[in-house]
Design an enzyme around this catalytic site. Structure first.
Site, mmCIF file in Angstrom:
data_model
loop_
_atom_site.group_PDB
_atom_site.id
_atom_site.type_symbol
_atom_site.label_atom_id
_atom_site.label_comp_id
_atom_site.label_asym_id
_atom_site.label_seq_id
_atom_site.Cartn_x
_atom_site.Cartn_y
_atom_site.Cartn_z
ATOM 1 N N TYR A 1 0.771 -5.151 -2.110
ATOM 2 C CA TYR A 1 0.028 -6.032 -3.031
ATOM 3 C C TYR A 1 0.820 -7.300 -3.376
ATOM 4 C CZ TYR A 1 -1.704 -7.450 -7.686
ATOM 5 O OH TYR A 1 -2.147 -8.153 -8.776
ATOM 6 N N ALA B 1 9.800 -3.309 -0.842
ATOM 7 C CA ALA B 1 9.480 -1.984 -0.314
ATOM 8 C C ALA B 1 10.013 -0.886 -1.236
ATOM 9 C CB ALA B 1 10.079 -1.826 1.089
ATOM 10 N N ASN C 1 13.802 6.774 -1.055
ATOM 11 C CA ASN C 1 13.148 5.531 -0.592
ATOM 12 C C ASN C 1 13.686 4.301 -1.332
ATOM 13 O OD1 ASN C 1 11.154 4.585 1.292
ATOM 14 N ND2 ASN C 1 9.858 4.055 -0.444
ATOM 15 N N TYR D 1 11.305 6.631 -11.618
ATOM 16 C CA TYR D 1 10.986 5.341 -10.989
ATOM 17 C C TYR D 1 11.856 4.231 -11.590
ATOM 18 C CZ TYR D 1 8.524 0.919 -10.342
ATOM 19 O OH TYR D 1 8.229 -0.402 -10.087
ATOM 20 N N ASN E 1 3.389 -6.116 -16.003
ATOM 21 C CA ASN E 1 2.277 -5.596 -15.189
ATOM 22 C C ASN E 1 1.684 -6.674 -14.290
ATOM 23 O OD1 ASN E 1 2.718 -3.652 -17.283
ATOM 24 N ND2 ASN E 1 0.768 -2.754 -16.698
ATOM 25 N N HIS F 1 -3.257 1.600 -11.690
ATOM 26 C CA HIS F 1 -3.197 0.478 -12.630
ATOM 27 C C HIS F 1 -4.553 0.238 -13.294
ATOM 28 C CE1 HIS F 1 0.338 -0.538 -9.936
ATOM 29 N NE2 HIS F 1 0.855 -0.361 -11.139
ATOM 30 N N ASP G 1 5.102 6.930 -21.835
ATOM 31 C CA ASP G 1 4.408 5.637 -21.939
ATOM 32 C C ASP G 1 4.769 4.981 -23.269
ATOM 33 O OD1 ASP G 1 2.944 5.082 -19.686
ATOM 34 O OD2 ASP G 1 1.062 5.925 -20.436
HETATM 35 N N1 NAD Z 1 2.566 -3.667 -9.179
HETATM 36 C C1 NAD Z 1 3.269 -3.816 -10.311
HETATM 37 O O1 NAD Z 1 2.681 -4.037 -11.394
HETATM 38 C C2 NAD Z 1 4.770 -3.754 -10.283
HETATM 39 C C3 NAD Z 1 5.454 -3.860 -11.517
HETATM 40 C C4 NAD Z 1 6.843 -3.823 -11.498
HETATM 41 C C5 NAD Z 1 7.535 -3.712 -10.297
HETATM 42 N N2 NAD Z 1 6.845 -3.586 -9.125
HETATM 43 C C6 NAD Z 1 7.620 -3.460 -7.876
HETATM 44 O O2 NAD Z 1 7.164 -4.459 -6.971
HETATM 45 C C7 NAD Z 1 7.237 -3.994 -5.620
HETATM 46 C C8 NAD Z 1 5.896 -4.191 -4.958
HETATM 47 O O3 NAD Z 1 4.894 -3.513 -5.699
HETATM 48 P P1 NAD Z 1 3.399 -3.438 -5.172
HETATM 49 O O4 NAD Z 1 2.538 -3.144 -6.347
HETATM 50 O O5 NAD Z 1 3.116 -4.593 -4.311
HETATM 51 O O6 NAD Z 1 3.492 -2.104 -4.297
HETATM 52 P P2 NAD Z 1 2.826 -1.772 -2.872
HETATM 53 O O7 NAD Z 1 2.912 -0.304 -2.713
HETATM 54 O O8 NAD Z 1 1.511 -2.436 -2.746
HETATM 55 O O9 NAD Z 1 3.858 -2.476 -1.856
HETATM 56 C C9 NAD Z 1 5.041 -1.868 -1.420
HETATM 57 C C10 NAD Z 1 5.089 -2.017 0.093
HETATM 58 O O10 NAD Z 1 6.308 -1.440 0.567
HETATM 59 C C11 NAD Z 1 6.034 -0.663 1.708
HETATM 60 N N3 NAD Z 1 7.082 0.375 1.776
HETATM 61 C C12 NAD Z 1 7.345 1.364 0.899
HETATM 62 N N4 NAD Z 1 8.393 2.093 1.321
HETATM 63 C C13 NAD Z 1 8.823 1.535 2.473
HETATM 64 C C14 NAD Z 1 9.871 1.822 3.373
HETATM 65 N N5 NAD Z 1 10.676 2.886 3.207
HETATM 66 N N6 NAD Z 1 10.040 1.030 4.458
HETATM 67 C C15 NAD Z 1 9.224 -0.017 4.677
HETATM 68 N N7 NAD Z 1 8.199 -0.340 3.861
HETATM 69 C C16 NAD Z 1 7.990 0.434 2.771
HETATM 70 C C17 NAD Z 1 4.635 -0.110 1.499
HETATM 71 O O11 NAD Z 1 3.991 0.259 2.701
HETATM 72 C C18 NAD Z 1 3.956 -1.283 0.796
HETATM 73 O O12 NAD Z 1 3.354 -2.161 1.738
HETATM 74 C C19 NAD Z 1 7.702 -2.545 -5.706
HETATM 75 O O13 NAD Z 1 9.078 -2.506 -5.457
HETATM 76 C C20 NAD Z 1 7.400 -2.152 -7.147
HETATM 77 O O14 NAD Z 1 8.292 -1.173 -7.606
HETATM 78 C C21 NAD Z 1 5.474 -3.602 -9.093
#
Ligand code: NAD
Length: 334
Positions: free
Chosen positions: A19, A81, A99, A148, A177, A196, A292
């Protein structure tokens, strides 16, 4: 906010088919950066990156990472990732440490072995745990309440030590968020399972889900539901580019919060989603979820002051509308 046109640079975006990563990929390309996406597609979507150069690989696989660095000139890495579902992390901390922490260690080691020392890392507000004061600034104590958040904090610690020992230059961005979608309407938030609130409310409005759950209605907030800080995904993307430019121009390794600085309750979000969609969204009240916090709102003053970042999407109606635009298109396609 000064976002300059890129001098020619090659950026490896790990997790770029997800995303937030896919939105950052688009902004990087709009600004003239060359992008290579690496993703194992466990949660990502190839359709989200169009014809961007792509390698299907897992950051756990050091040999595959080495091949990527052998075959491509890489100037800097953006690292999205990770696994990021709080509840799952409580049940399977092993998956999260492997991971998120071991995978990142592999990535950083491979970078350094290949002379690449610039990293932008996706961290999270979950590193803070239950906040002692609102808004939360970067010097607030870090006491994650779930695995996490603990894995992201462990990486931040690792980055600090690697910076001292090996000259790694990094910026860790602690997102609150993430929400919304690119205005083109062709990429958006597409998690499976979705956890979410905004996409869950919009999927309910589309009739793809029967209801949206409110976890806890007895919090010490004006309407009893949790309050969160929502930041548009393209504002996050701009912050990544500013962070990259800072490292390239010799800026210091550091940590920044990314949020809008205003909080919306679960009920506020559902009400706004009803206004945006014109549909009644059925809600079901459920007990609180463990861990939470009642309120999470960011102070993003540090990145505004030091990098000149300014969020362009301040209005929650506008943020949810951008998500709705994508959900309407995507809902029909899926
Ligand atoms: N969405 C949020 O609100 C939010 C908030 C805080 C932090 N984050 C962090 O932002 C980052 C992206 O979040 P997102 O919502 O886009 O998540 P997402 O799951 O959409 O994207 C993560 C991507 O990483 C890839 N991935 C996971 N493990 C992998 C691995 N071992 N090797 C290669 N690729 C791998 C997945 O296939 C996916 O495409 C994450 O690190 C998440 O912890 C997200």
């Amino acid at each position: 906010m000064k976002i300059r046109k890129a001098v020619h640079m090659n950026i490896l975006v790990c997790g770029g088919a997800g995303y937030i990563g896919s939105h950052v990929v688009r902004q990087l390309q709009n600004r003239g950066y060359e992008v290579l996406v690496l993703d194992n597609l466990v949660n990502g979507h190839l359709s989200a990156i169009g014809n961007t150069p792509f390698v299907k690989a897992d950051i756990m696989n050091k040999r595959a990472l080495q091949q990527v660095f052998d075959q491509n000139r890489i100037d800097a890495v953006m690292h999205f990732a990770a696994f990021s579902i709080v509840g799952e992390s409580v049940k399977r901390p092993d998956l999260y440490y492997r991971n998120n922490v071991a995978g990142t260690l592999n990535l950083i080691q491979t970078m350094l072995e290949n002379g690449v020392n610039k990293l932008i890392f996706s961290s999270t507000a979950a590193v803070y745990g239950e906040p002692g004061e609102i808004p939360i600034s970067e010097d607030h104590c870090t006491k994650p309440t779930n695995p996490y958040g603990a894995t992201k904090l462990a990486v931040e610690e690792m980055l600090k030590w690697f910076s001292q020992a090996y000259g790694l230059n990094y910026i860790s961005l602690r997102y609150f968020n993430a929400a919304g979608a690119d205005e083109a309407g062709d990429i958006g938030e597409d998690h499976n399972p979705e956890t979410h609130l905004i996409p869950l409310a919009l999927k309910t409005a589309l009739g793809l889900l029967p209801e949206v759950k409110i976890f806890g209605t007895d919090y010490p907030t004006p309407d009893g539901t949790c309050i969160r800080d929502y930041i548009h995904v393209n504002d996050l993307a701009n912050a990544h580019i500013l962070a990259l430019q800072s490292l390239v121009s010799g800026g210091k390794s550091t940590v920044y919060n990314l949020g809008n600085g205003s909080g919306f309750s679960v009920r506020d979000i559902i009400k706004t989603a009803q206004k945006v969609t014109g549909k009644l969204i059925r809600v079901v009240e459920a007990p609180r979820r463990a861990g939470d916090p009642a309120v999470l709102v960011a102070s993003a003053e540090k990145i505004k002051r030091e990098l000149g970042w300014q969020p362009q999407f301040r209005d929650i109606h506008q943020i949810i509308s951008s998500a709705w635009h994508w959900h309407c298109r995507h809902g029909k396609e899926s």
